[in-house]
Write a protein that holds these residues in place. Structure first.
Motif, PDB file in Angstrom:
ATOM      1  N   UNK A  34       0.839  -1.203   0.000  1.00 29.56           N
ATOM      2  CA  UNK A  34       0.000   0.000   0.000  1.00 29.56           C
ATOM      3  C   UNK A  34       0.872   1.251   0.000  1.00 29.56           C
ATOM      4  N   UNK A  35       0.395   2.285  -0.688  1.00 26.91           N
ATOM      5  CA  UNK A  35       1.080   3.588  -0.609  1.00 26.91           C
ATOM      6  C   UNK A  35       0.062   4.703  -0.768  1.00 26.91           C
ATOM      7  N   UNK A  36      -0.026   5.582   0.236  1.00 27.06           N
ATOM      8  CA  UNK A  36      -0.919   6.729   0.171  1.00 27.06           C
ATOM      9  C   UNK A  36      -0.389   7.796  -0.781  1.00 27.06           C
ATOM     10  N   UNK A  37      -1.286   8.649  -1.244  1.00 27.22           N
ATOM     11  CA  UNK A  37      -0.871   9.802  -2.059  1.00 27.22           C
ATOM     12  C   UNK A  37      -1.076  11.055  -1.209  1.00 27.22           C
ATOM     13  N   UNK A  58       5.811   8.959  -3.497  1.00 23.16           N
ATOM     14  CA  UNK A  58       5.258   7.957  -2.583  1.00 23.16           C
ATOM     15  C   UNK A  58       6.047   7.836  -1.302  1.00 23.16           C
ATOM     16  N   UNK A  59       5.424   8.176  -0.176  1.00 21.66           N
ATOM     17  CA  UNK A  59       6.123   8.129   1.117  1.00 21.66           C
ATOM     18  C   UNK A  59       5.136   7.848   2.244  1.00 21.66           C
ATOM     19  N   UNK A  60       4.064   7.157   1.921  1.00 17.48           N
ATOM     20  CA  UNK A  60       3.141   6.666   2.961  1.00 17.48           C
ATOM     21  C   UNK A  60       2.963   5.175   2.673  1.00 17.48           C
ATOM     22  N   UNK A 141      -3.969   2.562   7.389  1.00 19.89           N
ATOM     23  CA  UNK A 141      -2.817   2.980   8.192  1.00 19.89           C
ATOM     24  C   UNK A 141      -1.745   3.663   7.350  1.00 19.89           C
ATOM     25  N   UNK A 142      -1.672   3.331   6.065  1.00 19.10           N
ATOM     26  CA  UNK A 142      -0.626   3.932   5.222  1.00 19.10           C
ATOM     27  C   UNK A 142      -0.573   5.461   5.369  1.00 19.10           C
ATOM     28  N   UNK A 143      -1.714   6.166   5.331  1.00 18.63           N
ATOM     29  CA  UNK A 143      -1.630   7.635   5.435  1.00 18.63           C
ATOM     30  C   UNK A 143      -1.134   8.134   6.792  1.00 18.63           C
TER      31      UNK A 143
END
Lengths: 324, 324
Positions: A34-37, A58-60, A141-143
């Motif tokens: 998973x990766x948030x934006x 991408x850093x979440x 949880x990613x964000x």
């Protein structure tokens, strides 16, 4: 070989991009699920933070440890971990040795000068890959890895139970700030430009919802999660004595701050960004115990350009998370 | 009957003025021996803080208790006391009950809406007339009641032994800030526009003296004692991570503050003014133990207009104190 999505220049659509992994002795290779934006990704893609291309944003990030460097001690293969804005630091300066790695002058960002999380894998120093508590879902949880810790850090610093906390902007950061502040026992007010998000804000924990002037002498802490600089006078007037206004969005427009407003009430204007690894751990534990999670729109990572567009336009409710 | 010097209008010379004392049950009447001239007095005389006439300036007062109200418990007749900017507060709000009387919304200034210390006597609530430690000389201590506590308060809040403290402006406040910071065990730097005051600054405790750009990543605390708002960018750059810039002078020109500079280093811009009665006590005790005192030019109170003129022109080295 890592397969990623990269921008080749400012405002370019993201395209498939491959690069070779190089794993240092204290690095781990994370297989991304998973990766948030985050809005910072959009700033980077749109060229607002300089010539950073080719750019893998991408850093979440959430994923599992696939491989560990020869000297890795903190993590094991197969472990679920999260990675936020920072993926390395010197490890030995006064800040690193005090557990304040964000302040290290050699701090390494995950997606500036390094390839980030819009990819199948990412490399990070073991100190920055944070184990995820079992009861947390990966997508929601990613964000927290960037947006969550960015609001948790100043709340931890400036708020306590009973504090009157106002959150400006009910978006990716704001909807998490409302939840964290409420769970910390604060009296929480959402400040928004329209009534549109009132019911959502109350669901996230807002006790009060204000459109328009924020009033006077009301808040101990104001978090500005909007991407813009505000006209400061009414917000400084809205602070109670000893109150603090915390700027979180990286706006390049300076704030006009009245010294008179500051000195007459011992008020402060402060900045805060992301959080140290120890604070990431604490934030994740607190989120698990208190049911704090992002409200997300998930989509397959191959639809990354659609997700970026929704984020750029402010349509995400309240965070887009890419899945593989 | 109290005999004072008053301005009848903005920028008018001070002239003799009499008024009847009215002593409340918790008030004391102080027979004045010394009163410093602060830049705030000049702002008031010059009409910069509104229509405050007739104005009896003066809020760096030392004298002896001549009479006590019926319910006074804290002081006795004949006791030497000091009185600063504030002479009363409600005594019961959340701030007063926490010993933070400066923040009381009903705080009463000594020389705005009340007749001040350019006089033979002054009335104050007993809580704001602070006993003066025996070993302090009155003339050199009078300026501590406002200027001294104004720099002591933010140093107490933000500095600790080993902190790197910069003081902008080597005048009435600045020369005291250098002494207090040095006595607290800080590494002290004076920032000045010219070399003129270098030897004096070093005598007051400056380890370093800088003219021109303050450099980068050097200071934990910067106190701006100048009456003006500064171009903030170089000063925020001069702060180390987690550093704080404290505005003390009551300039009406807003500061232009970069949110990016704040967030990348967890930096703060704060305001501070005067000090609570408990801090006045602590400051006087600390000054007595560490030999902190103002460098003063004394003159008879009848020469008050000369003293005001020297202060307005920035000629005082480093504070004019009127004596009776």
């Amino acid at each position: 070989m890592i397969t990623a999505y990269a921008a080749r220049g400012a405002k370019q659509p993201l395209e498939e991009f491959t690069y070779e992994e190089t794993l240092g002795p204290k690095d781990v290779l994370i297989k991304i699920t998973h990766c948030g934006i985050c809005h910072s990704d959009v700033h980077l893609i749109d060229g607002e933070w300089g010539d950073v291309y080719p750019l893998v944003p991408g850093h979440e990030i959430i994923g599992t440890v696939e491989k560990t460097g020869d000297c890795v001690q903190l993590l094991k293969e197969g472990q679920r971990v999260g990675l936020g804005w920072q993926c390395n630091s010197c490890g030995s300066c006064e800040w690193c040795s005090a557990g304040e790695e964000v302040l290290c002058s050699k701090n390494q960002a995950t997606c500036m000068g390094h390839f980030g999380g819009f990819a199948d894998k990412v490399v990070a120093n073991e100190r920055f890959a944070i184990p995820i508590p079992e009861r947390l879902n990966s997508a929601e949880t990613a964000p927290l890895l960037c947006g969550g810790v960015t609001v948790f850090t100043p709340l931890k610093e400036y708020a306590r139970a009973g504090s009157r906390v106002a959150v400006v902007g009910i978006g990716g950061l704001g909807h998490l700030a409302l939840q964290f502040a409420k769970a910390m026992g604060c009296r929480v007010t959402a400040l928004s430009r329209t009534r549109e998000k009132e019911s959502a804000a109350r669901r996230f924990g807002a006790d009060d919802f204000i459109v328009g002037p924020p009033g006077e002498n009301r808040f101990d802490v104001i978090l500005n999660t909007a991407h813009t600089s505000l006209t400061m006078e009414p917000y400084l007037a809205a602070l109670r004595p000893k109150g603090v206004f915390v700027q979180l969005g990286a706006s390049s427009v300076p704030m006009s701050v009245s010294g008179l407003q500051l000195i007459t009430g011992y008020k402060k204007v402060a900045g805060s960004a992301i959080g140290h690894p120890c604070v990431l751990r604490e934030m994740l534990s607190f989120a698990a115990e208190n049911g704090v999670q992002a409200e997300v729109e998930t989509m397959p990572m191959k639809n990354v350009n659609e997700g970026v567009a929704r984020t750029r336009q402010g349509l995400a409710r309240y965070r887009v998370v890419l899945e593989r």
